[in-house]
Scaffold this motif. Structure first.
Motif, short mmCIF file in Angstrom:
data_model
loop_
_atom_site.label_atom_id
_atom_site.label_comp_id
_atom_site.label_asym_id
_atom_site.label_seq_id
_atom_site.Cartn_x
_atom_site.Cartn_y
_atom_site.Cartn_z
N VAL A 79 3.31 -1.40 4.09
CA VAL A 79 2.86 -0.03 3.95
C VAL A 79 4.07 0.88 3.88
O VAL A 79 4.96 0.80 4.74
CB VAL A 79 1.97 0.38 5.14
N THR A 112 0.62 -7.27 4.73
CA THR A 112 0.60 -5.98 4.05
C THR A 112 1.86 -5.19 4.36
O THR A 112 2.27 -5.08 5.52
CB THR A 112 -0.62 -5.14 4.50
N VAL A 170 5.50 -1.73 8.36
CA VAL A 170 5.53 -0.32 7.96
C VAL A 170 6.95 0.07 7.59
O VAL A 170 7.89 -0.14 8.35
CB VAL A 170 5.02 0.58 9.10
N LEU A 225 -4.69 5.90 5.31
CA LEU A 225 -4.36 4.52 5.65
C LEU A 225 -5.41 3.87 6.54
O LEU A 225 -5.59 2.64 6.50
CB LEU A 225 -3.00 4.47 6.34
N TRP A 238 0.86 -6.47 9.46
CA TRP A 238 1.41 -5.40 8.63
C TRP A 238 2.86 -5.11 8.96
O TRP A 238 3.31 -5.28 10.10
CB TRP A 238 0.60 -4.12 8.82
N VAL A 261 0.84 -1.19 0.00
CA VAL A 261 0.00 0.00 0.00
C VAL A 261 0.88 1.24 0.00
O VAL A 261 1.69 1.44 0.91
CB VAL A 261 -0.94 0.01 1.22
N THR A 262 0.69 2.11 -1.01
CA THR A 262 1.51 3.32 -1.15
C THR A 262 0.63 4.55 -1.35
O THR A 262 1.01 5.47 -2.07
CB THR A 262 2.49 3.18 -2.33
N ARG A 291 -0.15 8.13 4.36
CA ARG A 291 -0.63 7.86 5.72
C ARG A 291 -1.98 8.49 6.02
O ARG A 291 -2.70 8.02 6.91
CB ARG A 291 0.40 8.32 6.74
N VAL A 319 -1.67 -0.31 13.64
CA VAL A 319 -1.86 -1.15 12.46
C VAL A 319 -1.91 -2.61 12.88
O VAL A 319 -1.39 -2.99 13.94
CB VAL A 319 -0.75 -0.92 11.43
#
Length: 249
Positions: A153, A151, A169, A139, A167, A132-133, A136, A163
């Motif tokens: 991010v 995921t 980050v 998000l 995920w 996912v781009t 924030r 989160v």
């Protein structure tokens, strides 16, 4: 008498350089949503205006001759406020916006959706690790649909929301090249890329890497621009417009 550049983008910084070099008085305005923004040359103000009425008051109080809205293609709120404020204050307005990716080679293979909620739902149904781009600020729309999905991010600054445990980050600031994007997707086994139609070359490489690696791509369409606002895609054209409106140079 000066130009107000609503900025925060690479195009806005390039425009500031051109105006500065041409001797056109201007001030750049940043929303202040990024803690460590890349600052343009010249005078800078940081923070909101208090809506369209507040911006209109600023235009009159600061004797702004013209406004160039060079904000991000997804900064729909400030663009709408700029259109309303300039109409109130009778100040000329130009929109400087980079072209999107809808006409790029390969665009027909990508899934285009209206909004981040639709993107989250589409990604959740694909299976595999999701990259996912979208930034924030939106998000939170992905937390529920992708709660149980592996995921990755990528954001510019530290998140202020919790989160899911699945995920990972990654804090990183572009530009990104093809080799790095390819390596990142391979390292994390990315099967789905979720992004938005920001346009430009700074983050384009992820789309090329996704096409090479047969990664599914989901793209959020741009919000509609305010009606009746003249728009250019070239920094030089915006600088020439501002110079002509102010009579500088």
């Amino acid at each position: 008498m000066s130009v107000l550049v609503l900025g925060g983008t690479g195009e806005a910084r390039a425009l500031a350089e051109r105006l500065d070099g041409a001797g056109v008085p201007f001030v750049s305005s940043l929303a202040g949503r990024v803690g460590r923004p890349r600052l343009p040359v010249g005078p800078v103000r940081i923070g909101g205006f208090g809506g369209a009425d507040g911006l209109a008051s600023y235009l009159c109080g600061e004797r702004i001759t013209a406004v160039v809205d060079a904000t991000h293609p997804f900064a729909a709120g400030i663009s709408a406020h700029a259109a309303d404020a300039c109409a109130q204050a009778r100040v000329p307005l130009l929109r400087l916006q980079r072209p999107g990716w809808s006409d790029e080679p390969g665009a027909h293979r990508w899934k285009w959706v209206d909004g981040h909620d639709a993107a989250a739902r589409a990604a959740a149904g694909r299976g595999g690790t999701v990259f996912v781009t979208t930034g924030r600020q939106t998000l939170d729309r992905f937390v529920g649909p992708l709660a149980s999905c592996p995921t990755l991010v990528r954001v510019v600054e530290q998140l202020d929301i919790a989160v899911p445990g699945e995920w990972m980050v990654l804090e990183s600031r572009g530009p990104y090249d093809l080799a790095a994007e390819r390596a990142l997707m391979r390292e994390h086994g990315i099967r789905v890329l979720v992004t938005k139609d920001s346009g430009g070359a700074m983050t384009r490489a992820k789309l090329d890497a996704a096409d090479e690696l047969k990664v599914d791509v989901i793209i959020v369409r741009r919000p509609p621009a305010p009606a009746g606002v003249e728009t250019v895609a070239d920094v030089r054209a915006a600088a020439e417009w501002a110079t002509g409106v102010t009579g500088a140079g």
